[in-house]
Design an enzyme around this catalytic site. Structure first.
Site, short mmCIF file in Angstrom:
data_model
loop_
_atom_site.label_atom_id
_atom_site.label_comp_id
_atom_site.label_asym_id
_atom_site.label_seq_id
_atom_site.Cartn_x
_atom_site.Cartn_y
_atom_site.Cartn_z
CB SER A 11 -0.94 0.01 1.20
OG SER A 11 -0.22 -0.02 2.41
CB SER A 131 15.60 -9.02 6.69
OG SER A 131 16.05 -9.02 8.02
CE1 TYR A 145 11.03 -4.18 12.39
CE2 TYR A 145 13.18 -3.46 13.17
CZ TYR A 145 12.30 -3.70 12.14
OH TYR A 145 12.70 -3.47 10.84
CE LYS A 149 11.71 -6.74 9.79
NZ LYS A 149 10.97 -7.13 8.56
#
Length: 284
Positions: A11, A131, A145, A149
């Site tokens: 988006s 990543s 977070y 990753k």
């Protein structure tokens, strides 16, 4: 017949740039996001825009079935969707931590599972997982977070070895500083989670660095071009570190012992916080 690519998180930002660039290279592109209205510019380019919540398993199954029914193939999967939910590890609710793993890791893994039978049947294909430099370094208040990753990279490394005999390449793209919505969203979540309490001072300073308009942030198209290269090169690299500071960060992490890197990180954080504070003061 055109090659077919599926791009998640399309988006805005990296996903939108990637979908557009792949279309320019002649791919039939299926762009996925939760907000269909925000993909209207992509639809005007002839890109198939599909509203999908990537944590909805039935929706993912239906999406892959649709792509194969309409085109007869899948050649490239770009797992780009993801978000950063920052805050002290102590304070982030486990429900939110799980949600971040669902979006950043498990959704990508599920899409891999769904497209792999089609890639194996053709004996070729690419899985490109977006990543971050955050998979090789770390930041305070970003534990969950960074954990996602790190997990995505471990999964990708294993997949790469598993799929090599089937002619399928697995590539990791590791963006550095890129002009996307990520810093704003991360800063908002950081302040909501840790803006008060024992980590408040740290959180406010760090949120200011995330939202400061530092010079030199790269365009999403820089990352998009790396993804297109990974999708089209005869022998793609295993990792593409792109965007502001990505290669320097990787080199510093490789060069420095952990404690030395910790000290550099603290010093850098203090410098960025000071710059952000001066900029904030100059605007008032």
């Amino acid at each position: 017949m055109n090659m077919v690519a599926i791009v998640t998180g399309a988006s805005a930002g990296i996903g939108a740039a990637t979908a557009r660039l792949l279309r320019e290279r002649g791919f039939t592109v299926y762009a996925l996001a939760r907000r269909l209205d925000r993909m209207a510019p992509l639809a005007e380019l002839g890109i198939h825009c599909v509203r999908v919540d990537i944590t909805d398993d039935a929706a993912l199954v239906a999406l892959v079935d649709r792509v194969v029914a309409e085109t007869g193939r899948v050649d490239v999967l770009v797992n780009n969707a993801g978000y950063g939910s920052f805050g002290a590890v102590e304070e982030v609710p486990l429900e939110e931590a799980r949600r971040q793993f669902e979006v950043n890791v498990f959704a990508a893994a599920r899409l891999c599972q769904l497209v792999l039978p089609h890639l194996r049947a053709r004996g070729s294909g690419r899985i490109i997982n977006v990543s971050s430099v955050g998979a090789r370094m770390y930041q305070p208040l970003g534990g969950w977070y960074h954990a996602t990753k790190y997990a995505l990279e471990g999964l990708s490394d294993c997949l790469r070895v598993e799929l090599a005999p089937h002619g399928i390449h697995v590539v990791l793209v590791q963006p550095g500083g890129v002009a996307t919505e990520f810093p704003r969203v991360a800063a908002e979540r950081l302040l909501a989670t840790s803006g008060d309490g024992p980590y408040a001072g740290y959180a406010r300073r760090y949120a200011a660095t995330l939202t400061s308009d530092a010079d030199g942030v790269s365009s999403p198209a820089v990352v998009g071009r790396a993804i297109v290269k990974a999708a089209t090169a005869r022998r793609p690299r295993i990792r593409y570190a792109v965007g502001r500071g990505a290669k320097a960060t990787m080199f510093a992490r490789w060069l420095l012992p952990d404690r030395a890197f910790d000290r550099v990180l603290v010093a850098l954080f203090a410098t960025l916080a000071s710059i952000a504070a001066r900029r904030g003061a100059s605007r008032t």
